[in-house]
Design a protein around this motif. Structure first.
Motif, short mmCIF file in Angstrom:
data_model
loop_
_atom_site.label_atom_id
_atom_site.label_comp_id
_atom_site.label_asym_id
_atom_site.label_seq_id
_atom_site.Cartn_x
_atom_site.Cartn_y
_atom_site.Cartn_z
N GLU A 105 0.81 -1.22 0.00
CA GLU A 105 0.00 0.00 0.00
C GLU A 105 0.84 1.26 0.00
N TYR A 106 2.16 1.14 0.11
CA TYR A 106 3.01 2.33 0.13
C TYR A 106 3.29 2.86 -1.27
N GLY A 107 2.89 2.12 -2.29
CA GLY A 107 3.13 2.59 -3.64
C GLY A 107 4.37 1.96 -4.24
N GLY A 108 5.09 2.74 -5.04
CA GLY A 108 6.25 2.21 -5.75
C GLY A 108 7.56 2.78 -5.26
N ILE A 109 8.63 2.40 -5.96
CA ILE A 109 9.97 2.87 -5.64
C ILE A 109 10.05 4.39 -5.71
N LEU A 110 9.46 4.97 -6.75
CA LEU A 110 9.54 6.42 -6.91
C LEU A 110 8.77 7.15 -5.82
N ASP A 111 7.70 6.55 -5.30
CA ASP A 111 6.96 7.17 -4.21
C ASP A 111 7.82 7.27 -2.95
N VAL A 112 8.69 6.31 -2.75
CA VAL A 112 9.54 6.29 -1.56
C VAL A 112 10.79 7.15 -1.75
N PHE A 113 11.35 7.15 -2.97
CA PHE A 113 12.65 7.79 -3.21
C PHE A 113 12.55 9.14 -3.92
N ASP A 114 11.34 9.66 -4.12
CA ASP A 114 11.23 10.91 -4.89
C ASP A 114 12.01 12.05 -4.25
N SER A 115 12.03 12.13 -2.92
CA SER A 115 12.78 13.19 -2.24
C SER A 115 14.28 12.97 -2.34
N ILE A 116 14.72 11.72 -2.26
CA ILE A 116 16.14 11.39 -2.34
C ILE A 116 16.67 11.64 -3.74
N ILE A 117 15.87 11.36 -4.76
CA ILE A 117 16.30 11.56 -6.15
C ILE A 117 16.77 12.99 -6.36
N ILE A 118 16.00 13.94 -5.86
CA ILE A 118 16.33 15.35 -6.04
C ILE A 118 17.51 15.76 -5.17
N SER A 119 17.56 15.22 -3.96
CA SER A 119 18.55 15.66 -2.97
C SER A 119 19.95 15.11 -3.22
N ALA A 120 20.04 13.89 -3.75
CA ALA A 120 21.34 13.22 -3.87
C ALA A 120 22.37 14.02 -4.67
N PRO A 121 22.04 14.49 -5.89
CA PRO A 121 23.08 15.23 -6.64
C PRO A 121 23.46 16.55 -5.98
N ILE A 122 22.47 17.25 -5.40
CA ILE A 122 22.77 18.52 -4.74
C ILE A 122 23.72 18.29 -3.57
N PHE A 123 23.46 17.25 -2.79
CA PHE A 123 24.30 16.95 -1.64
C PHE A 123 25.70 16.56 -2.08
N TYR A 124 25.80 15.78 -3.14
CA TYR A 124 27.12 15.35 -3.63
C TYR A 124 27.97 16.55 -4.04
N TYR A 125 27.40 17.45 -4.81
CA TYR A 125 28.18 18.61 -5.27
C TYR A 125 28.40 19.61 -4.14
N LEU A 126 27.52 19.64 -3.15
CA LEU A 126 27.75 20.46 -1.96
C LEU A 126 28.96 19.96 -1.20
N ILE A 127 29.09 18.65 -1.07
CA ILE A 127 30.24 18.06 -0.39
C ILE A 127 31.53 18.43 -1.14
N LEU A 128 31.49 18.28 -2.46
CA LEU A 128 32.68 18.63 -3.26
C LEU A 128 33.04 20.10 -3.10
N PHE A 129 32.03 20.96 -3.10
CA PHE A 129 32.27 22.40 -2.98
C PHE A 129 32.85 22.73 -1.61
N LEU A 130 32.27 22.19 -0.56
CA LEU A 130 32.76 22.47 0.79
C LEU A 130 34.15 21.86 1.00
N GLY A 131 34.37 20.70 0.40
CA GLY A 131 35.67 20.06 0.50
C GLY A 131 36.74 20.88 -0.21
N ALA A 132 36.34 21.48 -1.36
CA ALA A 132 37.29 22.31 -2.10
C ALA A 132 37.63 23.57 -1.33
#
Length: 270
Positions: free
Chosen positions: A243-270
């Motif tokens: 009843e929780y739906g599909g993979i995208l219903d669970v990961f929709d927030s992570i999909i958007i956040s993952a690349p932003i967080f990755y490049y934020l880490i690289l930026f802060l590390g730099a």
């Protein structure tokens, strides 16, 4: 409710593969999520006949991500984070405007070529950044932070919105969301960010900004996926998780956040 409880089904596998030494198991786990998400997206936009092309590209993305996106010879320029930022930004802009402009979503959904390409970038490319994060020094703790902050926003939004949400219909594409729920999401995300930020080297200021940012990005991901579902006449992206739906219903927030967080880490590390 699904946004709060569904991740609990995934946590044991995520925790185990995130913190064991062998990174291949995390790659397999996220790779499986990507392939299921791609299949789900193409089914949602009714492009089932083309799903194999998207899955093939998804497999290539997963393999490339596990190697840190190192491309050979004439494609080596794609290894630069600069192009990753450009591609991610382009997809995020499309998703943002797709929330308010039905024509954008329908243009993608009704064209097989656009749907295939968009699915590869939206699900495959953006989610593959989780594999890149895992490959960083201290990547396991970065992932712990990211999932905790993003999913605490989902949980905080659901709890506060359910019990105190009176001002609803602030987003026509998702009428059950309320102003109170949005405040709960931001509060939950910022609180967890304060708790965990120090473990990954974030100052109090960066922890606050990061928590606030990822609560909003999580909302964007939720609304963007809702826009696709509503405009193609679907209630859930699929029903892989009961009843929780599909993979995208669970990961929709992570999909958007993952690349932003990755490049934020690289930026802060730099």
């Amino acid at each position: 409710m699904k946004k709060f409880f569904a991740p609990l089904l995934f946590l044991p596998f995520l925790a185990y593969t995130t913190f064991i030494e062998e990174k291949i198991f995390f790659t397999i786990l996220i790779g499986s999520v990507i392939l299921l998400g791609l299949f789900e997206f193409y089914n949602m936009v009714q492009k089932e006949d083309w799903w194999f092309l998207g899955l093939l590209a998804g497999i290539l993305l997963i393999g490339s991500a596990s190697l840190g996106y190192k491309y050979p010879l004439f494609l080596s320029f794609l290894s630069s984070p600069f192009y990753g930022v450009i591609i991610s930004s382009f997809i995020l802009v499309l998703l943002f405007f797709g929330i308010f402009a039905r024509k954008i979503v329908l243009a993608i959904a009704n064209n097989s070529i656009l749907a295939i390409i968009f699915g590869i970038l939206y699900v495959g490319f953006l989610l593959s950044h989780l594999i890149l994060i895992r490959g960083l020094s201290g990547g396991s703790f970065y992932l712990l932070y990211l999932f905790s902050v993003v999913w605490s926003a989902d949980g905080g939004g659901w709890i506060i919105g359910k019990h105190f949400g009176k001002h609803r219909n602030i987003f026509p594409i998702s009428p059950n969301k309320s102003i109170e729920g949005l405040i709960g999401a931001i509060t939950g995300s910022v609180f967890i960010s304060f708790l965990l930020g120090g473990y990954i080297g974030f100052s109090l200021l960066i922890s606050f900004v990061s928590g606030f940012l990822f609560s909003l990005l999580g909302l964007l991901g939720d609304l963007a996926e809702s826009s696709f579902k509503r405009n193609v006449g679907k209630k859930d992206s699929d029903s892989w998780i009961s009843e929780y739906g599909g993979i995208l219903d669970v990961f929709d927030s992570i999909i958007i956040s993952a690349p932003i967080f990755y490049y934020l880490i690289l930026f802060l590390g730099a």
